[in-house]
Motif scaffolding. Structure first.
Motif, PDB file in Angstrom:
ATOM      1  N   MET A   1       0.843  -1.206   0.000  1.00  0.00           N
ATOM      2  CA  MET A   1       0.000   0.000   0.000  1.00  0.00           C
ATOM      3  C   MET A   1       0.873   1.248   0.000  1.00  0.00           C
ATOM      4  N   ASN A   2       0.584   2.235  -0.844  1.00  0.00           N
ATOM      5  CA  ASN A   2       1.364   3.470  -0.912  1.00  0.00           C
ATOM      6  C   ASN A   2       0.496   4.611  -0.428  1.00  0.00           C
ATOM      7  N   VAL A   3       0.549   4.882   0.888  1.00  0.00           N
ATOM      8  CA  VAL A   3      -0.294   5.931   1.457  1.00  0.00           C
ATOM      9  C   VAL A   3       0.150   7.301   0.982  1.00  0.00           C
ATOM     10  N   THR A   4       1.481   7.471   0.704  1.00  0.00           N
ATOM     11  CA  THR A   4       1.990   8.768   0.241  1.00  0.00           C
ATOM     12  C   THR A   4       1.288   9.193  -1.046  1.00  0.00           C
ATOM     13  N   ARG A   5       1.005   8.220  -1.925  1.00  0.00           N
ATOM     14  CA  ARG A   5       0.310   8.545  -3.162  1.00  0.00           C
ATOM     15  C   ARG A   5      -1.079   9.091  -2.879  1.00  0.00           C
ATOM     16  N   ALA A  61     -15.242   8.957  13.975  1.00  0.00           N
ATOM     17  CA  ALA A  61     -14.002   9.741  13.948  1.00  0.00           C
ATOM     18  C   ALA A  61     -13.304   9.672  12.600  1.00  0.00           C
ATOM     19  N   ALA A  62     -13.298   8.508  11.975  1.00  0.00           N
ATOM     20  CA  ALA A  62     -12.628   8.374  10.681  1.00  0.00           C
ATOM     21  C   ALA A  62     -13.355   9.122   9.586  1.00  0.00           C
ATOM     22  N   ALA A  63     -14.694   9.212   9.693  1.00  0.00           N
ATOM     23  CA  ALA A  63     -15.486   9.855   8.641  1.00  0.00           C
ATOM     24  C   ALA A  63     -15.303  11.363   8.625  1.00  0.00           C
ATOM     25  N   LEU A  69     -10.315   8.872   6.264  1.00  0.00           N
ATOM     26  CA  LEU A  69     -11.320   8.086   5.563  1.00  0.00           C
ATOM     27  C   LEU A  69     -10.733   7.415   4.331  1.00  0.00           C
ATOM     28  N   GLU A  70      -9.908   8.145   3.605  1.00  0.00           N
ATOM     29  CA  GLU A  70      -9.281   7.567   2.417  1.00  0.00           C
ATOM     30  C   GLU A  70      -8.280   6.488   2.798  1.00  0.00           C
ATOM     31  N   ALA A  71      -7.564   6.683   3.903  1.00  0.00           N
ATOM     32  CA  ALA A  71      -6.622   5.661   4.356  1.00  0.00           C
ATOM     33  C   ALA A  71      -7.337   4.367   4.709  1.00  0.00           C
ATOM     34  N   VAL A  72      -8.485   4.484   5.392  1.00  0.00           N
ATOM     35  CA  VAL A  72      -9.279   3.298   5.731  1.00  0.00           C
ATOM     36  C   VAL A  72      -9.799   2.629   4.464  1.00  0.00           C
ATOM     37  N   ARG A  73     -10.337   3.429   3.549  1.00  0.00           N
ATOM     38  CA  ARG A  73     -10.870   2.857   2.308  1.00  0.00           C
ATOM     39  C   ARG A  73      -9.797   2.116   1.527  1.00  0.00           C
ATOM     40  N   GLN A  74      -8.614   2.741   1.424  1.00  0.00           N
ATOM     41  CA  GLN A  74      -7.545   2.114   0.658  1.00  0.00           C
ATOM     42  C   GLN A  74      -7.055   0.836   1.331  1.00  0.00           C
ATOM     43  N   ALA A  75      -6.993   0.832   2.648  1.00  0.00           N
ATOM     44  CA  ALA A  75      -6.556  -0.368   3.372  1.00  0.00           C
ATOM     45  C   ALA A  75      -7.513  -1.528   3.131  1.00  0.00           C
ATOM     46  N   SER A  83     -12.528  -3.019  -5.333  1.00  0.00           N
ATOM     47  CA  SER A  83     -12.823  -1.625  -5.017  1.00  0.00           C
ATOM     48  C   SER A  83     -13.692  -1.540  -3.759  1.00  0.00           C
ATOM     49  N   VAL A  84     -13.476  -0.480  -3.002  1.00  0.00           N
ATOM     50  CA  VAL A  84     -14.241  -0.255  -1.776  1.00  0.00           C
ATOM     51  C   VAL A  84     -14.745   1.178  -1.776  1.00  0.00           C
ATOM     52  N   GLU A  85     -16.006   1.358  -1.416  1.00  0.00           N
ATOM     53  CA  GLU A  85     -16.580   2.689  -1.225  1.00  0.00           C
ATOM     54  C   GLU A  85     -17.057   2.798   0.217  1.00  0.00           C
ATOM     55  N   ILE A  86     -16.768   3.922   0.862  1.00  0.00           N
ATOM     56  CA  ILE A  86     -17.268   4.168   2.219  1.00  0.00           C
ATOM     57  C   ILE A  86     -18.388   5.193   2.132  1.00  0.00           C
TER      58      ILE A  86
END
Length: 318
Positions: A1-5, A61-63, A69-75, A83-86
């Motif tokens: 996973m590349n969180v920096t991106r 809290a994440a929302a 939120l994006e970090a959780v979705r990407q994980a 694909s995941v949508e929150i």
């Protein structure tokens, strides 16, 4: 996973949040490859499920933070290989409606909203329940009174917060209707802090509250009232005793819709199980209140909440 991106896409406000992004990146980059390592290659669900929609209420809290939120979705997406949508919901009632109708496949529920969803459709199943730092996976509604009180419960003035509170009203009310708890003289306080203030000012003899259901504990320790908060902040732990306790009520679960493939549900469970060790930073974002990871719940634990809800998208905030 590349969180920096992920972070680099937020160029308009990168400078203002540079410090927090750096901390979040270090948290999530450490260990996440481990959490994503198992199960995906052999899973068949990717052939039939193109996207998993996850529902959470918007005050989670994440929302509240787009980066988190994006970090959780990407994980989730990396762990599942799809694909995941929150989907942020305005209330638990909206979450119940979306999950019962199948518009979302996975949801983070309160205990009461899960019971309402199950009552509405019978189409959901608890996947995992969060574990608190003290090891509890639920709580008990309790009646606490002043140490020197010796009268019968029916003679006492007892404060409660509001009619929406599960521990402070709904569970005690059910016990009173069933005859397992005598009805005292009830005083509506409006919230927990006001109920404790009435108690401290000697205007009531006691109050309804909750105690975490810790393994091997009696559920009667006043030092644990409101998770220990009342003892630490209000200083009332040493002046009270608990004279009634309900059966355990589990914390709200992460739950899945029964339409999801079994192998997808299995990978979701493994993902949550590995999170505390493999990605503790992600757990801090996803479960800011609970620090003990997850446990496998017994679906039957939620059945005793059935009579507290109305089948359908009613108010399920407790």
């Amino acid at each position: 996973m590349n969180v920096t991106r992920i972070f680099n896409t937020a160029t308009g406000w990168m400078t203002a949040l540079a410090a927090s992004i750096s901390v979040l990146a270090r948290m999530l980059l450490t260990g996440l490859p481990l959490i994503m390592g198992g199960g995906v290659a052999a899973a068949d669900y990717r052939e039939t499920v193109s996207v998993l929609r996850i529902g959470m209420i918007e005050n989670h809290a994440a929302a509240a933070d787009p980066l988190k939120l994006e970090a959780v979705r990407q994980a989730f997406s990396d762990a599942l290989g799809i694909s995941v949508e929150i989907i942020r919901m305005s209330s638990y009632a909206a979450l119940v409606d979306a999950h019962a109708s199948g518009r979302i496949g996975y949801a983070i529920h309160s205990a009461r909203s899960y019971a309402a969803t199950d009552a509405a459709c019978g189409c959901v199943e608890p996947l995992r329940v969060p574990v608190a730092a003290d090891g509890s996976t639920g709580f008990r509604s309790v009646l606490a009174v002043r140490d020197e009180i010796t009268g019968q419960i029916g003679e006492l003035r007892i404060a409660y917060s509001t009619e929406e509170s599960v521990s402070g009203w709904l569970i005690p009310q059910r016990a009173m209707r069933a005859g397992s708890l005598d009805q005292p003289q009830l005083v509506r306080a409006g919230d927990v802090i006001s109920a404790l203030k009435l108690f401290e000012d000697m205007q009531v003899d006691g109050f309804f509250g909750w105690i975490p259901d810790i393994p091997d504990s009696t559920g009667l320790d006043p030092a644990q009232l409101f998770g220990g908060w009342a003892s630490r902040s209000a200083g009332i732990g040493g002046t009270t005793r608990v004279i009634w306790s309900s059966q355990p009520i589990p914390y709200g679960p992460h739950a899945t819709h029964r339409s999801l493939p079994d192998d997808l549900v299995e990978v979701l469970g493994e993902f949550l199980d590995r999170m505390p060790q493999a990605a503790p930073g992600l757990l801090d974002i996803f479960e800011p209140v609970f620090a003990g990871g997850y446990a496998v719940p017994d679906p039957g634990d939620y059945e005793n909440l059935r009579d507290l809800v109305v089948a359908g998208p009613a108010d399920t905030s407790g």
